[in-house]
Design a protein around this motif. Structure first.
Motif, PDB file in Angstrom:
ATOM      1  N   UNK A  21      13.165  -4.116  -3.620  1.00 59.11           N
ATOM      2  CA  UNK A  21      13.559  -2.765  -4.012  1.00 59.11           C
ATOM      3  C   UNK A  21      12.491  -1.733  -3.702  1.00 59.11           C
ATOM      4  N   UNK A  22      11.441  -2.140  -3.013  1.00 54.77           N
ATOM      5  CA  UNK A  22      10.335  -1.255  -2.662  1.00 54.77           C
ATOM      6  C   UNK A  22      10.638  -0.614  -1.306  1.00 54.77           C
ATOM      7  N   UNK A  23      10.446   0.683  -1.217  1.00 49.42           N
ATOM      8  CA  UNK A  23      10.691   1.405   0.032  1.00 49.42           C
ATOM      9  C   UNK A  23       9.704   0.968   1.110  1.00 49.42           C
ATOM     10  N   UNK A  24      10.137   1.090   2.359  1.00 51.06           N
ATOM     11  CA  UNK A  24       9.276   0.729   3.487  1.00 51.06           C
ATOM     12  C   UNK A  24       7.991   1.550   3.467  1.00 51.06           C
ATOM     13  N   UNK A  25       8.082   2.818   3.068  1.00 48.96           N
ATOM     14  CA  UNK A  25       6.879   3.651   3.003  1.00 48.96           C
ATOM     15  C   UNK A  25       5.892   3.108   1.971  1.00 48.96           C
ATOM     16  N   UNK A  26       6.406   2.573   0.868  1.00 48.28           N
ATOM     17  CA  UNK A  26       5.523   1.978  -0.145  1.00 48.28           C
ATOM     18  C   UNK A  26       4.865   0.715   0.406  1.00 48.28           C
ATOM     19  N   UNK A  27       5.609  -0.070   1.171  1.00 50.94           N
ATOM     20  CA  UNK A  27       5.014  -1.263   1.782  1.00 50.94           C
ATOM     21  C   UNK A  27       3.866  -0.857   2.703  1.00 50.94           C
ATOM     22  N   UNK A  28       4.080   0.181   3.499  1.00 47.31           N
ATOM     23  CA  UNK A  28       3.010   0.649   4.394  1.00 47.31           C
ATOM     24  C   UNK A  28       1.809   1.126   3.573  1.00 47.31           C
ATOM     25  N   UNK A  29       2.077   1.820   2.466  1.00 43.97           N
ATOM     26  CA  UNK A  29       0.992   2.280   1.595  1.00 43.97           C
ATOM     27  C   UNK A  29       0.234   1.092   1.014  1.00 43.97           C
ATOM     28  N   UNK A  30       0.951   0.109   0.475  1.00 42.48           N
ATOM     29  CA  UNK A  30       0.295  -1.074  -0.097  1.00 42.48           C
ATOM     30  C   UNK A  30      -0.533  -1.795   0.956  1.00 42.48           C
ATOM     31  N   UNK A  31      -0.015  -1.829   2.172  1.00 40.11           N
ATOM     32  CA  UNK A  31      -0.757  -2.478   3.251  1.00 40.11           C
ATOM     33  C   UNK A  31      -2.016  -1.674   3.580  1.00 40.11           C
ATOM     34  N   UNK A  32      -1.896  -0.361   3.648  1.00 45.15           N
ATOM     35  CA  UNK A  32      -3.056   0.492   3.943  1.00 45.15           C
ATOM     36  C   UNK A  32      -4.122   0.377   2.857  1.00 45.15           C
ATOM     37  N   UNK A  33      -3.678   0.133   1.619  1.00 45.39           N
ATOM     38  CA  UNK A  33      -4.611  -0.019   0.499  1.00 45.39           C
ATOM     39  C   UNK A  33      -5.182  -1.437   0.410  1.00 45.39           C
ATOM     40  N   UNK A  34      -4.720  -2.337   1.274  1.00 46.46           N
ATOM     41  CA  UNK A  34      -5.223  -3.705   1.282  1.00 46.46           C
ATOM     42  C   UNK A  34      -4.607  -4.603   0.226  1.00 46.46           C
ATOM     43  N   UNK A  53       5.916 -11.415  -1.386  1.00 45.18           N
ATOM     44  CA  UNK A  53       6.901 -11.004  -2.396  1.00 45.18           C
ATOM     45  C   UNK A  53       6.293 -11.094  -3.794  1.00 45.18           C
ATOM     46  N   UNK A  54       5.503 -12.127  -4.025  1.00 47.08           N
ATOM     47  CA  UNK A  54       4.856 -12.267  -5.336  1.00 47.08           C
ATOM     48  C   UNK A  54       3.833 -11.162  -5.567  1.00 47.08           C
ATOM     49  N   UNK A  55       3.074 -10.848  -4.534  1.00 46.34           N
ATOM     50  CA  UNK A  55       2.092  -9.765  -4.675  1.00 46.34           C
ATOM     51  C   UNK A  55       2.809  -8.450  -4.986  1.00 46.34           C
ATOM     52  N   UNK A  56       3.877  -8.189  -4.274  1.00 46.53           N
ATOM     53  CA  UNK A  56       4.626  -6.954  -4.492  1.00 46.53           C
ATOM     54  C   UNK A  56       5.207  -6.942  -5.899  1.00 46.53           C
ATOM     55  N   UNK A  57       5.736  -8.065  -6.339  1.00 48.25           N
ATOM     56  CA  UNK A  57       6.276  -8.148  -7.698  1.00 48.25           C
ATOM     57  C   UNK A  57       5.181  -7.903  -8.731  1.00 48.25           C
ATOM     58  N   UNK A  58       4.003  -8.410  -8.473  1.00 45.13           N
ATOM     59  CA  UNK A  58       2.881  -8.196  -9.385  1.00 45.13           C
ATOM     60  C   UNK A  58       2.462  -6.722  -9.397  1.00 45.13           C
ATOM     61  N   UNK A  73      -5.824  -3.905  -7.109  1.00 41.75           N
ATOM     62  CA  UNK A  73      -6.608  -4.203  -5.911  1.00 41.75           C
ATOM     63  C   UNK A  73      -7.807  -5.078  -6.245  1.00 41.75           C
ATOM     64  N   UNK A  74      -8.462  -4.787  -7.367  1.00 39.04           N
ATOM     65  CA  UNK A  74      -9.624  -5.578  -7.783  1.00 39.04           C
ATOM     66  C   UNK A  74      -9.225  -7.036  -8.033  1.00 39.04           C
ATOM     67  N   UNK A  75      -8.140  -7.228  -8.743  1.00 45.66           N
ATOM     68  CA  UNK A  75      -7.658  -8.595  -9.018  1.00 45.66           C
ATOM     69  C   UNK A  75      -7.270  -9.298  -7.723  1.00 45.66           C
ATOM     70  N   UNK A  76      -6.637  -8.565  -6.801  1.00 41.87           N
ATOM     71  CA  UNK A  76      -6.192  -9.178  -5.553  1.00 41.87           C
ATOM     72  C   UNK A  76      -7.361  -9.661  -4.701  1.00 41.87           C
ATOM     73  N   UNK A  92      -4.803 -17.108 -14.216  1.00 45.18           N
ATOM     74  CA  UNK A  92      -6.064 -16.375 -14.372  1.00 45.18           C
ATOM     75  C   UNK A  92      -5.807 -14.860 -14.351  1.00 45.18           C
ATOM     76  N   UNK A  93      -5.008 -14.407 -13.407  1.00 51.25           N
ATOM     77  CA  UNK A  93      -4.680 -12.982 -13.324  1.00 51.25           C
ATOM     78  C   UNK A  93      -3.977 -12.516 -14.590  1.00 51.25           C
ATOM     79  N   UNK A  94      -3.016 -13.288 -15.040  1.00 50.96           N
ATOM     80  CA  UNK A  94      -2.255 -12.870 -16.222  1.00 50.96           C
ATOM     81  C   UNK A  94      -3.143 -12.825 -17.462  1.00 50.96           C
ATOM     82  N   UNK A  95      -4.126 -13.702 -17.557  1.00 43.77           N
ATOM     83  CA  UNK A  95      -5.035 -13.672 -18.707  1.00 43.77           C
ATOM     84  C   UNK A  95      -5.884 -12.404 -18.727  1.00 43.77           C
TER      85      UNK A  95
END
Length: 152
Positions: A21-34, A53-58, A73-76, A92-95
């Motif tokens: 459900x994420x727009x293509x522009x958001x995917x490009x933004x997430x990619x640009x942000x690493x 898909x899991x990263x995007x869901x998170x 980004x820090x957690x990733x 670990x991330x969820x904790x």
């Protein structure tokens, strides 16, 4: 690349947007942000590994919880980018975020308590300030509602 390999591991932008459900522009933004990574096919189209898909869901879950993208980004940085994170990684991330949410919950409970009598900022505008903050003593502890940072 065979079509079978593509259907199992690599997803097109359209497939990812349909699934998340994420727009293509958001995917490009997430990619640009690493936050996520993509590969390119011969036609220079982005292809995402299925575990993105899991990263995007998170990312989406963090946004709903009010967790800033900088924290995501820090957690990733602690998760593998080129392969699916393990169950242990996700635990670990969820904790980490569970502790943050517990801190926020305590802060909100303390805020609710403070709002019924005084916000604790040293404003001296309410009668209770003379009792809770005589001579604006809280002013020496910093700016703003300093009592909100006290443990509940």
């Amino acid at each position: 690349m065979s079509s079978n390999a593509h259907s199992k591991d690599l997803l097109t932008v359209g497939e990812v947007t349909a699934r998340t459900g994420v727009a293509a522009s958001a995917l490009r933004f997430y990619e640009a942000e690493g936050l996520i990574t993509a590969e390119r096919n011969r036609g220079n189209q982005r292809l995402y590994r299925r575990h993105m898909l899991r990263r995007i869901s998170l990312i989406l879950a963090a946004r709903r919880l009010g967790i800033p993208l900088a924290d995501v980004a820090q957690i990733f940085t602690t998760l593998p980018a080129d392969e699916e994170p393990s169950h242990r990684d996700w635990v670990r991330v969820s904790r980490v975020w569970k502790r943050e949410l517990e801190d926020r919950r305590r802060y909100i409970v303390n805020l609710e308590r403070q709002l019924t009598a005084c916000i604790g900022c040293g404003c001296l505008s309410m009668r209770s300030c003379d009792l809770l903050n005589p001579d604006d003593r809280l002013g020496t502890r910093g700016q703003g509602p300093v009592r909100l940072d006290e443990p509940a």
